[in-house]
Structures are given as structure tokens and as C-alpha cells.
Write a protein that holds these residues in place. Structure first.
Motif, PDB file in Angstrom:
ATOM      1  N   PRO A   1       5.039  11.440   8.872  1.00 22.13           N
ATOM      2  CA  PRO A   1       6.170  10.517   8.691  1.00 22.13           C
ATOM      3  C   PRO A   1       7.116  10.418   9.890  1.00 22.13           C
ATOM      4  N   LEU A   2       6.532  10.310  11.100  1.00 25.47           N
ATOM      5  CA  LEU A   2       7.347  10.112  12.302  1.00 25.47           C
ATOM      6  C   LEU A   2       6.996   8.778  12.953  1.00 25.47           C
ATOM      7  N   THR A   3       7.990   7.889  13.050  1.00 25.72           N
ATOM      8  CA  THR A   3       7.828   6.593  13.727  1.00 25.72           C
ATOM      9  C   THR A   3       8.423   6.704  15.122  1.00 25.72           C
ATOM     10  N   LEU A   4       7.651   6.274  16.119  1.00 22.47           N
ATOM     11  CA  LEU A   4       8.138   6.308  17.504  1.00 22.47           C
ATOM     12  C   LEU A   4       8.421   4.899  17.994  1.00 22.47           C
ATOM     13  N   VAL A   5       9.534   4.737  18.667  1.00 15.48           N
ATOM     14  CA  VAL A   5       9.832   3.451  19.310  1.00 15.48           C
ATOM     15  C   VAL A   5       9.387   3.550  20.765  1.00 15.48           C
ATOM     16  N   LEU A   6       8.451   2.664  21.131  1.00 11.39           N
ATOM     17  CA  LEU A   6       7.831   2.656  22.469  1.00 11.39           C
ATOM     18  C   LEU A   6       8.015   1.275  23.097  1.00 11.39           C
ATOM     19  N   ARG A   7       7.685   1.158  24.378  1.00 16.60           N
ATOM     20  CA  ARG A   7       7.715  -0.173  24.999  1.00 16.60           C
ATOM     21  C   ARG A   7       6.575  -0.996  24.405  1.00 16.60           C
ATOM     22  N   ALA A   8       6.902  -2.244  24.043  1.00 12.03           N
ATOM     23  CA  ALA A   8       5.926  -3.075  23.331  1.00 12.03           C
ATOM     24  C   ALA A   8       4.942  -3.736  24.293  1.00 12.03           C
ATOM     25  N   SER A   9       3.716  -3.881  23.800  1.00  4.89           N
ATOM     26  CA  SER A   9       2.728  -4.656  24.542  1.00  4.89           C
ATOM     27  C   SER A   9       3.125  -6.134  24.487  1.00  4.89           C
TER      28      SER A   9
ATOM     29  N   SER B   1      -1.165   3.935  -6.125  1.00 10.77           N
ATOM     30  CA  SER B   1      -1.731   5.293  -6.005  1.00 10.77           C
ATOM     31  C   SER B   1      -0.745   6.340  -6.497  1.00 10.77           C
ATOM     32  N   GLY B   2       0.118   5.952  -7.422  1.00  7.89           N
ATOM     33  CA  GLY B   2       1.043   6.929  -8.008  1.00  7.89           C
ATOM     34  C   GLY B   2       2.262   7.189  -7.137  1.00  7.89           C
ATOM     35  N   ASP B   3       2.960   8.275  -7.456  1.00  6.84           N
ATOM     36  CA  ASP B   3       4.190   8.613  -6.725  1.00  6.84           C
ATOM     37  C   ASP B   3       3.891   8.992  -5.280  1.00  6.84           C
ATOM     38  N   THR B   4       4.792   8.576  -4.367  1.00  2.00           N
ATOM     39  CA  THR B   4       4.614   8.994  -2.975  1.00  2.00           C
ATOM     40  C   THR B   4       5.114  10.432  -2.816  1.00  2.00           C
ATOM     41  N   LEU B   5       4.689  11.081  -1.734  1.00  2.00           N
ATOM     42  CA  LEU B   5       4.974  12.507  -1.557  1.00  2.00           C
ATOM     43  C   LEU B   5       6.431  12.764  -1.175  1.00  2.00           C
ATOM     44  N   TYR B   6       6.906  12.116  -0.122  1.00  2.00           N
ATOM     45  CA  TYR B   6       8.258  12.421   0.381  1.00  2.00           C
ATOM     46  C   TYR B   6       9.347  11.641  -0.345  1.00  2.00           C
ATOM     47  N   GLY B   7       9.054  10.398  -0.715  1.00  2.00           N
ATOM     48  CA  GLY B   7      10.061   9.612  -1.431  1.00  2.00           C
ATOM     49  C   GLY B   7      11.183   9.093  -0.543  1.00  2.00           C
ATOM     50  N   VAL B   8      11.190   9.412   0.725  1.00  2.00           N
ATOM     51  CA  VAL B   8      12.105   8.780   1.698  1.00  2.00           C
ATOM     52  C   VAL B   8      11.267   8.298   2.879  1.00  2.00           C
ATOM     53  N   GLU B   9      11.832   7.368   3.662  1.00  4.87           N
ATOM     54  CA  GLU B   9      11.067   6.754   4.739  1.00  4.87           C
ATOM     55  C   GLU B   9      10.859   7.711   5.917  1.00  4.87           C
ATOM     56  N   SER B  10      10.056   7.214   6.864  1.00 12.03           N
ATOM     57  CA  SER B  10       9.777   7.999   8.069  1.00 12.03           C
ATOM     58  C   SER B  10      11.032   8.146   8.919  1.00 12.03           C
ATOM     59  N   THR B  11      11.026   9.182   9.731  1.00 20.76           N
ATOM     60  CA  THR B  11      12.050   9.372  10.757  1.00 20.76           C
ATOM     61  C   THR B  11      11.726   8.427  11.915  1.00 20.76           C
ATOM     62  N   ILE B  12      12.735   7.719  12.440  1.00 20.34           N
ATOM     63  CA  ILE B  12      12.486   6.831  13.592  1.00 20.34           C
ATOM     64  C   ILE B  12      13.167   7.413  14.836  1.00 20.34           C
ATOM     65  N   LEU B  13      12.356   7.641  15.872  1.00 21.94           N
ATOM     66  CA  LEU B  13      12.859   8.227  17.120  1.00 21.94           C
ATOM     67  C   LEU B  13      12.529   7.297  18.284  1.00 21.94           C
ATOM     68  N   ASP B  14      13.549   6.934  19.047  1.00 20.95           N
ATOM     69  CA  ASP B  14      13.359   6.078  20.221  1.00 20.95           C
ATOM     70  C   ASP B  14      13.048   6.975  21.426  1.00 20.95           C
TER      71      ASP B  14
ATOM     72  N   PHE C   1       0.839  -1.208   0.000  1.00 20.39           N
ATOM     73  CA  PHE C   1       0.000   0.000   0.000  1.00 20.39           C
ATOM     74  C   PHE C   1       0.878   1.263   0.000  1.00 20.39           C
ATOM     75  N   PRO C   2       0.305   2.362  -0.547  1.00 19.01           N
ATOM     76  CA  PRO C   2       1.074   3.604  -0.581  1.00 19.01           C
ATOM     77  C   PRO C   2       1.022   4.302   0.777  1.00 19.01           C
ATOM     78  N   THR C   3       2.087   4.987   1.133  1.00 20.01           N
ATOM     79  CA  THR C   3       2.042   5.922   2.254  1.00 20.01           C
ATOM     80  C   THR C   3       2.625   7.233   1.731  1.00 20.01           C
ATOM     81  N   GLU C   4       2.673   8.246   2.577  1.00 20.68           N
ATOM     82  CA  GLU C   4       3.243   9.523   2.138  1.00 20.68           C
ATOM     83  C   GLU C   4       4.774   9.451   2.028  1.00 20.68           C
ATOM     84  N   THR C   5       5.389   8.375   2.579  1.00 20.62           N
ATOM     85  CA  THR C   5       6.852   8.267   2.514  1.00 20.62           C
ATOM     86  C   THR C   5       7.263   7.380   1.340  1.00 20.62           C
ATOM     87  N   VAL C   6       7.103   6.057   1.499  1.00 18.65           N
ATOM     88  CA  VAL C   6       7.378   5.088   0.422  1.00 18.65           C
ATOM     89  C   VAL C   6       6.258   4.046   0.465  1.00 18.65           C
TER      90      VAL C   6
END
Ligand code: AMP
Ligand code: MG
Length: 365
Positions: free
Chosen positions: A106-114, A182-195, A41-46
Motif C-alpha cells: 500500500p505505498l503509492t509513489l509520485v514519479l515524473r510522468a511519461s 472479494s469481501g472486506d479489504t485488509l487495511y480499510g484505509v488508502e495507500s500512503t502517497i509519497l512524492d 476491483f478490490p485491493t488490500e487498501t480499499v
């Protein structure tokens, strides 16, 4: 049967206009997710390679299709914070602030997992990476699937991330059930990952959201380890994905770094002499260049592909992966790529270029 014992899949492409989302088509894709299949599936990143995050068998399919090492965990995609229960066990105040500011986005957060999360998602880590994509098709697919969708980028492991459906088709045809185009993605690079389980938060991967934006939102500094810049020096992989070969074109790529890329620094002249010396053995060389340097390279007789202007790194970031894929189609033996100042999206671009070049870097003064 394929070499790994799995059956070839009949891949179906569904075209969905992001400005006028066809819910019936997405309902078909959602039923594939619910029954344990693989849906790109498309996202705004890739583009992402998605499966039900609660179904261990389906998750194993992601690793199989991509040829992804099993110790490299997946990002869980949600429609919003209400889906976090059952995924993350704790949301620290820093995460709440960032979610309020950047989700969907496009912000990925690293959290404690369930504890209920399958270990195929987390690769057995005590943490989980989560994000809410800002793309109407991705959001509707997750909603109709009724489950958080785990998804890494929809490329074969090690290849540049896909920014359009054709890239996915060339990597994953016959390996996934559905590809939503759904065509070209907007950012063309992946999300930022922050722990955010650590204080201060640690940048694990620079992406479409810049460090400057994060620090402004938090009113505090975050930690940017050398590994997040794509440098080799760090021998400790902070994010499991860091240790693997990444984003690589099939053709050799040489990155020319400098402390100064400004006009008057003479940078393009140094790139020209490197490109010419690479061409001396009769090899065909192409320069992947900012728009700023492109004319100079062409007038020196060097084949050149434009990445975008230095004054608009959004455009450069957006074209990086598709240009790396295009390189493999070109009649050239080796590519030289310009470096960029590591500010804003420049940090993201340099992380990808250092990895794509396999750390074949020439530093000029
Ligand atoms: P991809 O979207 O293909 O780049 O893959 C997801 C990225 O998220 C990989 O670089 C993973 O290493 C990273 N990731 C996923 N879960 C975690 C986690 N719990 N801790 C650190 N990094 C993670
Ligand atoms: Mg990836």
C-alpha cells in the motif's frame, strides 16, 4: 438518460474468492477494461474504480461516475516495476529502494510522468502516482487486462472510501459496468502517497504504510507537511486531492482532540461532557470510541460504537470508513469521535477523521 447526458449502465457483480481466484470471471472483467469500461476491483487498501490508463474516454468515465473534479489525478495500478515504462519517465534511486521494500503493497509513489500518458490520468501535472497492489484479484485483473489500470477509490466523490462491495453498490450502482466483490479489504484505509521527485521525499497522504516504516527503510527523514496531517493551516494543496471535502458522513461529526489520550489523562471524562452538552437539546448522540473508552461512555448512558483498541491502531484504521458509513444508517443526529495519538497509523486515522469531521474539532487539555 441521466442528468449528465450519460446512459445508465447495467452493473454486474462478480464474486471472486481472493483465496481461490476464478480466472474466467476475471477474464470477463478484463475484457470490460480492454473495451473501455469501468470495473470496480478490490485491493488490500480499499476498493478501486478502474479503467484502462491508456484510454482517455474510459478515464473520463471514472470522473463522471464518481462526480470527481477533473483536476484531481488518478493512481495508476501496476503488476510490478516492469509495467513502469510508458507510465513514469524516471525512477530515482530512492524510489527503487522503496519499491524493493514495499511493493506489492500500500505505498503509492509520485514519479515524473511519461509524456505518452493521457492527461486525464495526471490532470496535466508533470508527475504520476503509481502503485502495485498486494491483492491477488487486483494483480490478476491488471495482468489479464494487459494495461496499467488507473483507479481512484470506488466511492462517490466526498464519501468515505469503500472497504466492502456493499459500499460500492450503494454509491455506484448503475454507474459502473462491473463490481468485483472479494469481501472486506485488509487495511480499510488508502495507500500512503509519497512524492519522491523531491528531496527529501514529501508525504502527500498518510496511509496504510506508516511514516516510521518509510523512514526506517530509507534511513532518512521524510517531510511531513501539515496538510498531510489533515490540518487546515496549509493553504497550498501539495496533492491536488487535498483541497477537496473528503470521507464525509452525512451526519455531523465532532472530533475531540487532546495532547494526551493515556489512561489517567481524564480524556474520556472530557469526551463525556462534550457528548452530553451536544445531547442537551434533545439530540441523539453517538460516541465513536476506542475500545478503551467505550465501557465508560456506555455506563454514562451514551450510545457507543467501538473502533478498536488504542493498542491496535491497525484495527481502528480498518474500521474507520465502515463505521462512518454505518453512522449514516443509525438513528442519531450527531456523532462524537475520539482522537488518536499521531504516531504510526494514528497519523493516518487522524488525517481521515479531521477531514471526515469537516474540521469540526474540539481540542481538550
Ligand atoms: P484516491 O485513490 O481516490 O484517494 O485518489 C488518488 C489520490 O492520489 C488523490 O488524492 C490524488 O490527488 C493523488 N494523486 C494522484 N496523482 C498525483 C500526482 N501526480 N501528484 C500528487 N498527488 C497525486
Ligand atoms: Mg478517494
Amino acid at each position: 438518460m441521466r442528468a449528465d447526458g450519460s446512459r445508465p449502465v447495467r452493473t454486474k457483480v462478480l464474486r471472486v474468492d481472493p483465496r481461490d481466484v476464478d480466472e474466467q470471471k476475471l477474464a470477463r472483467a478484463a475484457s470490460v477494461v480492454k473495451s473501455g469500461g469501468l470495473v470496480v476491483f478490490p485491493t488490500e487498501t480499499v476498493y478501486g474504480l478502474g479503467a484502462d490508463s491508456r484510454n482517455p474516454e474510459a478515464l473520463l468515465g471514472i470522473f463522471r461516475a464518481k462526480g470527481r473534479p477533473h483536476d484531481n489525478p488518478l493512481i495508476v495500478h501496476l503488476t510490478g516495476v516492469d509495467m513502469l515504462s510508458g507510465v513514469a519517465s524516471e525512477i530515482p534511486p530512492v524510489a527503487e529502494a522503496l519499491i524493493g521494500r514495499f511493493w506489492p503493497g500500500p505505498l503509492t509513489l509520485v514519479l515524473r510522468a511519461s509524456p505518452s500518458l493521457p492527461r486525464e490520468v495526471t490532470a496535466g501535472l508533470p508527475t504520476v502516482a503509481v502503485r502495485c497492489p498486494a491483492h491477488p484479484v487486483a494483480l490478476k485483473l491488471i495482468e489479464l487486462s494487459g494495461t496499467p489500470i488507473a483507479a481512484p477509490s470506488a466511492n462517490l466523490s466526498g464519501r468515505p472510501s469503500p472497504t466492502r462491495a456493499e459500499h460500492v453498490i450503494s454509491d455506484l450502482w448503475g454507474l459502473v459496468d462491473v463490481i468485483i466483490d472479494s469481501g472486506d479489504t485488509l487495511y480499510g484505509v488508502e495507500s500512503t502517497i509519497l512524492d519522491v521527485t523531491r528531496d527529501p521525499p514529501v508525504l502527500l497522504r498518510p496511509g496504510a504504510v506508516t511514516v516510521e516504516d518509510l523512514e526506517n527503510a530509507l534511513g532518512a527523514e521524510i517531510s511531513v507537511p501539515e496538510a498531510a496531517r489533515g490540518l487546515l493551516k496549509s493553504d497550498v494543496a501539495l496533492s491536488p486531492g487535498m483541497k477537496y471535502r473528503h470521507y464525509a458522513p452525512q451526519k455531523p461529526l465532532v472530533l475531540v482532540e487532546s495532547d494526551d489520550y493515556t489512561e489517567g489523562s481524564g480524556y474520556p471524562g472530557k469526551v463525556i461532557s462534550i457528548a452530553k452538552s451536544l445531547a442537551s437539546g434533545g439530540r441523539k448522540v453517538v460516541v465513536l470510541a476506542s475500545d478503551d473508552g467505550a465501557d465508560l461512555y456506555r455506563s454514562s448512558g451514551l450510545e457507543t460504537v467501538k473502533l478498536g483498541p488504542r493498542s491496535n491502531l491497525f484495527e481502528v484504521a480498518r474500521s474507520v470508513f465502515s463505521t462512518l458509513r454505518m453512522l449514516d444508517e443509525m438513528d442519531v443526529d450527531v456523532a462524537v469521535v475520539e482522537g488518536f495519538e499521531e504516531r504510526g497509523l494514528g497519523l493516518t486515522i487522524m488525517n481521515r477523521l479531521r477531514k471526515a469531521s469537516g474540521h469540526t474539532v474540539i481540542h481538550v487539555r
